[in-house]
Enzyme design. Structure first.
Site, mmCIF file in Angstrom:
data_model
loop_
_atom_site.group_PDB
_atom_site.id
_atom_site.type_symbol
_atom_site.label_atom_id
_atom_site.label_comp_id
_atom_site.label_asym_id
_atom_site.label_seq_id
_atom_site.Cartn_x
_atom_site.Cartn_y
_atom_site.Cartn_z
ATOM 1 N N SER A 177 11.755 0.113 6.558
ATOM 2 C CA SER A 177 11.320 -1.252 6.284
ATOM 3 C C SER A 177 12.435 -2.174 6.744
ATOM 4 O O SER A 177 13.588 -1.973 6.377
ATOM 5 C CB SER A 177 11.067 -1.434 4.786
ATOM 6 O OG SER A 177 9.938 -2.232 4.579
ATOM 7 N N ILE B 52 0.824 -1.214 0.000
ATOM 8 C CA ILE B 52 0.000 0.000 0.000
ATOM 9 C C ILE B 52 0.858 1.263 0.000
ATOM 10 O O ILE B 52 0.501 2.264 -0.635
ATOM 11 C CB ILE B 52 -1.009 0.002 1.185
ATOM 12 C CG1 ILE B 52 -2.110 1.016 0.930
ATOM 13 C CG2 ILE B 52 -0.346 0.258 2.524
ATOM 14 C CD1 ILE B 52 -2.967 0.718 -0.276
ATOM 15 N N LYS C 110 -5.316 2.130 7.794
ATOM 16 C CA LYS C 110 -6.336 1.333 8.459
ATOM 17 C C LYS C 110 -5.834 -0.098 8.613
ATOM 18 O O LYS C 110 -5.032 -0.525 7.789
ATOM 19 C CB LYS C 110 -7.671 1.328 7.704
ATOM 20 C CG LYS C 110 -7.614 1.005 6.224
ATOM 21 C CD LYS C 110 -7.286 -0.348 5.718
ATOM 22 C CE LYS C 110 -7.899 -1.571 6.253
ATOM 23 N NZ LYS C 110 -7.504 -2.784 5.430
ATOM 24 N N ASP D 232 -9.723 -7.725 7.365
ATOM 25 C CA ASP D 232 -8.753 -6.728 6.873
ATOM 26 C C ASP D 232 -9.373 -5.934 5.719
ATOM 27 O O ASP D 232 -9.421 -4.708 5.784
ATOM 28 C CB ASP D 232 -7.422 -7.378 6.476
ATOM 29 C CG ASP D 232 -6.491 -6.350 5.858
ATOM 30 O OD1 ASP D 232 -5.949 -5.516 6.611
ATOM 31 O OD2 ASP D 232 -6.338 -6.328 4.617
#
Ligand code: NAP
Length: 318
Positions: free
Chosen positions: A45, A23, A99, A177
């Site tokens: 990351s 995302i 989210k 999810d």
């Protein structure tokens, strides 16, 4: 209090992305780079190293190396959000949460309380609320008495979430999810609190989260709501919300809120463009020293886990 210097002088807000997976790469980076109010300065990351961005292995390393960063967008799986958010807020950064805002309601509330105490802006984002047909649907609903709402959210986990083993781990929420996106639209469409009445949670023996869910809900004013979630949908994928008024008029949102039908006639068909709107909203919040942290979709999921009946399902093999 976060450093206001850049905003006061009209310079773009320096932002870092924490979590550089699907995302972040597909939506956040393009939306941020197209918005002159932001400058993407770095990312975090632990393993991946996408090209074209300065990458640190941990949030602590990022915060030490780049004290000039004013805001972070946390795009990790939910299970690690709270510690990252806490570190960023303690360092005085504004926070955009992907989210779902956290793995539990308690974590989400702790993040909200800390942001309030430290005087930074917090956005618990719900990207689906920024789909183009959601506000027109909300306006249509506002002038009608509703009878029933049916959510049908069915997608193929193998197609959309390859390699994302966190989804079926504790806190990953399984089919909720994507399903929580429908609940974020639902809780924008109607103002009444939503009460979960019954949930059947189909749990693969080798997973800690459901792969299919059927759920019945009710609002205080008596609107019945049914939700059918399926993570094993092959062929056509469905992200629809069907609304029926007491007058028998019907509204349908399809494709996650990009298409709108009234009484069977298509009145809107737009491309998906949720993240530019989300980042415009985040910038407004930071500029006005406000926050937007509504956890009502997460509360419905939590209630489904509290009340739900577990039904054994075949093991999930990717
Ligand atoms: P993903 O592809 O699995 O990416 C997750 C990223 O988080 C990976 O880059 C991973 O790094 C990183 N990460 C894990 N632990 C971390 C830590 N402690 N610190 C920093 N980074 C860490 O997942 P995704 O699809 O992007 O989804 C991420 C979140 O966005 C989820 O909550 C999901 O619900 C939400 N979301 C996803 C979509 C979608 O279409 N995929 C849409 C909207 C929202 P490594 O690769 O280095 O391990």
């Amino acid at each position: 209090m976060a450093n206001l210097t850049n905003r006061e002088s009209g310079k773009p807000l320096k932002i870092a992305l924490i979590g550089l997976g699907k995302i972040a790469v597909d939506q956040h980076i393009p939306a941020l780079r197209a918005n002159p109010n932001f400058e993407v300065v770095a990312g975090v990351s632990p393993r991946s190293k996408p090209e074209g961005i300065e990458v640190y292995e941990s949030t602590s390393e990022l915060l030490r190396a780049r004290p000039d960063i004013e805001a972070v967008a946390i795009c990790t799986p939910p299970q690690v959000r709270r510690d990252i958010a806490r570190e960023a807020i303690e360092a005085g950064k504004h926070v955009f949460l992907e989210k779902p805002p956290a793995a539990t309601l308690g974590e989400a509330e702790a993040i909200r309380n800390l942001a309030r105490a430290k005087g930074v802006s917090l956005l618990a984002s719900w990207h689906s609320r920024f789909a183009p047909a959601v506000e027109p649907a909300r306006n249509w609903i506002a002038s009608r008495r509703l009878k029933h709402i049916h959510i049908i959210w069915k997608e193929n986990v193998r197609q959309w979430h390859p390699g994302q083993s966190w989804i079926f781990a504790p806190g990953g929420m399984g089919v909720f999810d994507p399903g929580i996106n429908s609940l974020s639209i639902l809780t924008r469409l109607i103002d009444d609190p939503v009460i979960v009445q019954k949930a059947d949670l189909h749990m693969p023996g080798n997973c800690d989260a459901p792969i299919q869910v059927e759920m019945d809900m009710l609002t205080d004013s008596g609107v019945s709501i049914r939700a059918d979630y399926d993570f094993l949908q092959e062929n056509e994928q469905t992200w629809s919300i069907l609304v029926e008024a007491e007058s028998s008029e019907k509204l349908a949102l399809h494709m996650g809120g990009t298409r709108l039908e009234i009484d069977g006639k298509e009145v809107m068909r737009e491309k998906e463009a949720e993240y530019p709107g989300l980042y415009a909203h985040f910038h407004r919040l930071v500029s006005t020293e406000k926050s937007d942290a509504d956890f009502s979709p997460l509360r419905i999921v939590a209630d489904a886990f509290l009340l739900g009946k577990r039904i054994a399902a075949p093991d999930y093999i990717e």
